[in-house]
Design an enzyme around this catalytic site. Structure first.
Site, PDB file in Angstrom:
ATOM      1  N   SER A  58       6.019   1.252   4.047  1.00  0.00           N
ATOM      2  CA  SER A  58       5.052   1.932   4.922  1.00  0.00           C
ATOM      3  C   SER A  58       5.541   3.264   5.474  1.00  0.00           C
ATOM      4  O   SER A  58       4.745   4.009   6.058  1.00  0.00           O
ATOM      5  CB  SER A  58       4.645   1.017   6.077  1.00  0.00           C
ATOM      6  OG  SER A  58       3.788   0.001   5.619  1.00  0.00           O
ATOM      7  N   VAL A 255       8.516  -2.364   5.708  1.00  0.00           N
ATOM      8  CA  VAL A 255       9.022  -3.728   5.550  1.00  0.00           C
ATOM      9  C   VAL A 255      10.181  -3.815   4.553  1.00  0.00           C
ATOM     10  O   VAL A 255      10.775  -4.879   4.383  1.00  0.00           O
ATOM     11  CB  VAL A 255       7.904  -4.724   5.154  1.00  0.00           C
ATOM     12  CG1 VAL A 255       6.865  -4.825   6.252  1.00  0.00           C
ATOM     13  CG2 VAL A 255       7.280  -4.348   3.821  1.00  0.00           C
TER      14      VAL A 255
END
Length: 301
Positions: A58, A255
């Site tokens: 992300s 993540v």
């Protein structure tokens, strides 16, 4: 100071949990830790596993948002909001309640809308190539690539993202086919970079939008402030408030265990530790940034 932080992190027993829902990430050694800092004079300081590549996930949303703002300007905000979500990064609840307008561009639904903007009249491969070339240019490093194994794993397991994309399409907030948009989104998340490369790529946000090597204006200073503001308020999902409280600088997590942090006018920092906390942010990466920013007095507050 950086080797000392690496040593402190090596002694930690609690290291968080790796992202097990993406098979290639589940196999990463949780003992890995790297950190890199790029300063105003373009010097780079590194320690630990700072030259080992990892999936930035992300964090890529910072770069795709920058590109999308270049294409749409403030018109982008009619399709995606600028408020913290308070929910998990992949939550569908708010998206349904707010009729297909994601709260911000850093939760998954918002980033899928951004991918749709970048797709526009392109084919998916062209849009992916545009994102990749942009990041390579920012880092001044054409070795940066997309990890095809990670991208394929995300396509095979990304059912929640498919649900988000279909709900966005049902509400008229996707112009392209959900499968094409998801192809762009999953491939951008699979960008593979080292801490050194990531810190260099993010430096334009530290320098008022200027490229660290060529000094050309990548984006306007006002736009870098806006992107940094979103990183501060939304960059760590439902853990953004706690990160601002503890560290006090704009940052974006992924993540894969990476965090890109920006100290405006001073430094760009990238840290990587694969183990995540309950909000999906790097457990030791956050702690390391807290130590570094406290010792250097690097807080925007």
């Amino acid at each position: 100071m950086l080797p000392d932080i690496v040593q402190q992190m090596a002694s930690r027993v609690e290291r968080g949990e790796v992202a097990r829902y993406i098979p290639p990430l589940a196999r990463i050694d949780p003992r890995k830790f790297g950190i890199a800092v790029v300063l105003r004079d373009n010097s780079v300081l590194v320690a630990g596993d700072a030259d080992e590549e990892f999936s930035i996930q992300s964090i890529s949303k910072v770069f795709s948002l920058t590109l999308a703002l270049g294409k749409k300007g403030d018109g982008l905000w009619s399709r995606v909001g600028r408020e913290p979500s308070g929910d998990a990064f992949n939550s569908i609840v708010l998206l349904e309640h707010e009729k297909g307008v994601p709260r911000n561009p850093f939760i998954n639904a918002g980033a899928i809308v951004i991918a749709d903007v970048l797709l526009a009249t392109h084919q998916p491969k062209e849009a992916i190539g545009e994102i990749l070339r942009f990041v390579q240019s920012l880092a001044d490093d054409d070795r940066i690539s997309v990890d095809r194994h990670v991208a394929q794993a995300e396509m095979a397991t990304g059912f929640a993202n498919a649900a988000l994309a279909n709900l966005l399409k049902a509400n008229g907030n996707l112009d392209n086919l959900p499968t094409h948009v998801l192809g762009v989104y999953h491939h951008q998340c699979a960008l593979s970079m080292s801490c050194r490369q990531l810190a260099r790529a993010g430096f334009f946000l530290t320098s008022g939008g200027r490229h660290p090597v060529t000094c050309r204006q990548v984006v306007a200073p006002e736009r870098t402030r806006r992107i940094s503001a979103l990183m501060m308020t939304c960059g760590h999902y439902d853990g953004s408030g706690d990160f601002a409280f503890r560290v006090g600088v704009p940052a974006k997590s992924g993540v894969g265990g990476g965090i890109l942090a920006i100290v405006p006018g001073i430094a760009s920092i990238a840290v990587w530790s694969p183990g995540l906390n309950q909000q999906g942010n790097s457990l030791l990466g956050t702690e390391a940034l807290e130590i570094l920013c406290r010792q250097m007095n690097w807080s925007v507050f």
